[in-house]
Design a protein around this motif. Sequence first.
Motif, PDB file in Angstrom:
ATOM      1  N   LYS A   2     -38.245  70.204 -34.644  1.00 40.52           N
ATOM      2  CA  LYS A   2     -36.840  70.454 -34.946  1.00 40.52           C
ATOM      3  C   LYS A   2     -36.364  71.725 -34.261  1.00 40.52           C
ATOM      4  O   LYS A   2     -35.260  71.766 -33.701  1.00 40.52           O
ATOM      5  N   GLN A   3     -37.196  72.738 -34.280  1.00 36.88           N
ATOM      6  CA  GLN A   3     -36.816  74.019 -33.684  1.00 36.88           C
ATOM      7  C   GLN A   3     -36.658  73.899 -32.167  1.00 36.88           C
ATOM      8  O   GLN A   3     -35.758  74.510 -31.588  1.00 36.88           O
ATOM      9  N   ILE A   4     -37.492  73.106 -31.535  1.00 37.75           N
ATOM     10  CA  ILE A   4     -37.393  72.901 -30.087  1.00 37.75           C
ATOM     11  C   ILE A   4     -36.083  72.195 -29.749  1.00 37.75           C
ATOM     12  O   ILE A   4     -35.391  72.567 -28.793  1.00 37.75           O
ATOM     13  N   ILE A   5     -35.738  71.184 -30.530  1.00 38.19           N
ATOM     14  CA  ILE A   5     -34.495  70.448 -30.297  1.00 38.19           C
ATOM     15  C   ILE A   5     -33.290  71.358 -30.497  1.00 38.19           C
ATOM     16  O   ILE A   5     -32.372  71.383 -29.674  1.00 38.19           O
ATOM     17  N   LEU A   6     -33.282  72.134 -31.580  1.00 40.85           N
ATOM     18  CA  LEU A   6     -32.164  73.038 -31.835  1.00 40.85           C
ATOM     19  C   LEU A   6     -32.060  74.129 -30.771  1.00 40.85           C
ATOM     20  O   LEU A   6     -30.955  74.517 -30.386  1.00 40.85           O
ATOM     21  N   SER A   7     -33.186  74.585 -30.301  1.00 41.08           N
ATOM     22  CA  SER A   7     -33.175  75.577 -29.225  1.00 41.08           C
ATOM     23  C   SER A   7     -32.574  74.966 -27.956  1.00 41.08           C
ATOM     24  O   SER A   7     -31.765  75.600 -27.268  1.00 41.08           O
ATOM     25  N   GLY A   8     -32.943  73.726 -27.661  1.00 42.94           N
ATOM     26  CA  GLY A   8     -32.365  73.028 -26.509  1.00 42.94           C
ATOM     27  C   GLY A   8     -30.869  72.839 -26.648  1.00 42.94           C
ATOM     28  O   GLY A   8     -30.110  72.999 -25.685  1.00 42.94           O
ATOM     29  N   ILE A   9     -30.428  72.502 -27.854  1.00 40.58           N
ATOM     30  CA  ILE A   9     -28.992  72.346 -28.116  1.00 40.58           C
ATOM     31  C   ILE A   9     -28.280  73.682 -27.904  1.00 40.58           C
ATOM     32  O   ILE A   9     -27.193  73.738 -27.316  1.00 40.58           O
ATOM     33  N   GLY A  10     -28.888  74.762 -28.363  1.00 42.16           N
ATOM     34  CA  GLY A  10     -28.300  76.088 -28.169  1.00 42.16           C
ATOM     35  C   GLY A  10     -28.172  76.451 -26.701  1.00 42.16           C
ATOM     36  O   GLY A  10     -27.131  76.950 -26.255  1.00 42.16           O
ATOM     37  N   TRP A  11     -29.211  76.195 -25.932  1.00 43.62           N
ATOM     38  CA  TRP A  11     -29.164  76.485 -24.495  1.00 43.62           C
ATOM     39  C   TRP A  11     -28.144  75.606 -23.788  1.00 43.62           C
ATOM     40  O   TRP A  11     -27.474  76.046 -22.848  1.00 43.62           O
ATOM     41  N   LEU A  12     -27.997  74.377 -24.242  1.00 46.69           N
ATOM     42  CA  LEU A  12     -26.981  73.489 -23.685  1.00 46.69           C
ATOM     43  C   LEU A  12     -25.588  74.056 -23.963  1.00 46.69           C
ATOM     44  O   LEU A  12     -24.712  74.038 -23.092  1.00 46.69           O
ATOM     45  N   GLY A  13     -25.389  74.576 -25.165  1.00 47.03           N
ATOM     46  CA  GLY A  13     -24.118  75.215 -25.507  1.00 47.03           C
ATOM     47  C   GLY A  13     -23.818  76.410 -24.619  1.00 47.03           C
ATOM     48  O   GLY A  13     -22.696  76.587 -24.148  1.00 47.03           O
ATOM     49  N   VAL A  14     -24.837  77.227 -24.371  1.00 45.29           N
ATOM     50  CA  VAL A  14     -24.676  78.373 -23.468  1.00 45.29           C
ATOM     51  C   VAL A  14     -24.286  77.882 -22.077  1.00 45.29           C
ATOM     52  O   VAL A  14     -23.383  78.430 -21.432  1.00 45.29           O
ATOM     53  N   ALA A  15     -24.950  76.831 -21.610  1.00 42.33           N
ATOM     54  CA  ALA A  15     -24.659  76.295 -20.280  1.00 42.33           C
ATOM     55  C   ALA A  15     -23.228  75.766 -20.201  1.00 42.33           C
ATOM     56  O   ALA A  15     -22.505  76.050 -19.233  1.00 42.33           O
ATOM     57  N   PHE A  16     -22.787  74.995 -21.209  1.00 39.37           N
ATOM     58  CA  PHE A  16     -21.426  74.453 -21.198  1.00 39.37           C
ATOM     59  C   PHE A  16     -20.391  75.575 -21.133  1.00 39.37           C
ATOM     60  O   PHE A  16     -19.469  75.543 -20.310  1.00 39.37           O
ATOM     61  N   CYS A  17     -20.531  76.565 -22.001  1.00 37.80           N
ATOM     62  CA  CYS A  17     -19.553  77.660 -22.043  1.00 37.80           C
ATOM     63  C   CYS A  17     -19.578  78.486 -20.755  1.00 37.80           C
ATOM     64  O   CYS A  17     -18.534  78.864 -20.215  1.00 37.80           O
ATOM     65  N   THR A  18     -20.761  78.752 -20.243  1.00 36.27           N
ATOM     66  CA  THR A  18     -20.899  79.564 -19.033  1.00 36.27           C
ATOM     67  C   THR A  18     -20.354  78.832 -17.818  1.00 36.27           C
ATOM     68  O   THR A  18     -19.642  79.424 -16.998  1.00 36.27           O
ATOM     69  N   VAL A  19     -20.680  77.558 -17.677  1.00 34.64           N
ATOM     70  CA  VAL A  19     -20.176  76.780 -16.542  1.00 34.64           C
ATOM     71  C   VAL A  19     -18.650  76.681 -16.606  1.00 34.64           C
ATOM     72  O   VAL A  19     -17.967  76.837 -15.582  1.00 34.64           O
ATOM     73  N   GLY A  20     -18.108  76.471 -17.791  1.00 32.83           N
ATOM     74  CA  GLY A  20     -16.655  76.421 -17.937  1.00 32.83           C
ATOM     75  C   GLY A  20     -16.002  77.719 -17.496  1.00 32.83           C
ATOM     76  O   GLY A  20     -15.031  77.720 -16.735  1.00 32.83           O
ATOM     77  N   TYR A  21     -16.552  78.840 -17.944  1.00 34.61           N
ATOM     78  CA  TYR A  21     -15.988  80.135 -17.583  1.00 34.61           C
ATOM     79  C   TYR A  21     -16.164  80.425 -16.099  1.00 34.61           C
ATOM     80  O   TYR A  21     -15.266  80.962 -15.440  1.00 34.61           O
ATOM     81  N   LEU A  22     -17.316  80.053 -15.552  1.00 33.42           N
ATOM     82  CA  LEU A  22     -17.561  80.246 -14.122  1.00 33.42           C
ATOM     83  C   LEU A  22     -16.551  79.458 -13.287  1.00 33.42           C
ATOM     84  O   LEU A  22     -15.946  79.988 -12.352  1.00 33.42           O
ATOM     85  N   LEU A  23     -16.362  78.181 -13.622  1.00 33.74           N
ATOM     86  CA  LEU A  23     -15.419  77.349 -12.873  1.00 33.74           C
ATOM     87  C   LEU A  23     -13.983  77.844 -13.031  1.00 33.74           C
ATOM     88  O   LEU A  23     -13.190  77.769 -12.093  1.00 33.74           O
ATOM     89  N   LEU A  24     -13.653  78.373 -14.189  1.00 32.84           N
ATOM     90  CA  LEU A  24     -12.338  78.962 -14.400  1.00 32.84           C
ATOM     91  C   LEU A  24     -12.183  80.210 -13.535  1.00 32.84           C
ATOM     92  O   LEU A  24     -11.162  80.387 -12.863  1.00 32.84           O
ATOM     93  N   SER A  25     -13.185  81.058 -13.520  1.00 27.45           N
ATOM     94  CA  SER A  25     -13.138  82.298 -12.746  1.00 27.45           C
ATOM     95  C   SER A  25     -13.083  82.040 -11.244  1.00 27.45           C
ATOM     96  O   SER A  25     -12.479  82.815 -10.496  1.00 27.45           O
ATOM     97  N   MET A  26     -13.707  80.957 -10.811  1.00 22.38           N
ATOM     98  CA  MET A  26     -13.695  80.592  -9.389  1.00 22.38           C
ATOM     99  C   MET A  26     -12.439  79.803  -9.020  1.00 22.38           C
ATOM    100  O   MET A  26     -12.278  79.392  -7.880  1.00 22.38           O
TER     101      MET A  26
END
Length: 87
Positions: A2-26
Amino acid sequence: MKQIILSGIGWLGVAFCTVGYLLLSMKVLTAESRIFQLLNILGGLCLVATAVDSDDMPNAVANLLWMFIGVYALGRRLLTQSLVRKD
């Protein structure tokens, strides 16, 4: 497991938010674009899930607000588009 899955979900969330901000900034996306808002909504949702699991309520609330701002912006955009099409 369960912890591995939740950690993966958290990293996916970081990726979504970061990619969105990066594409906005570019200037690949605009703040009004559906893709940008969907990245924020999905990223916020993923981060809320991991924050709630780790009992980090300030982080959960911050990301929940971030997610709902995206839902509001996307809903407003879709509503405006549907009103324009009717005219």
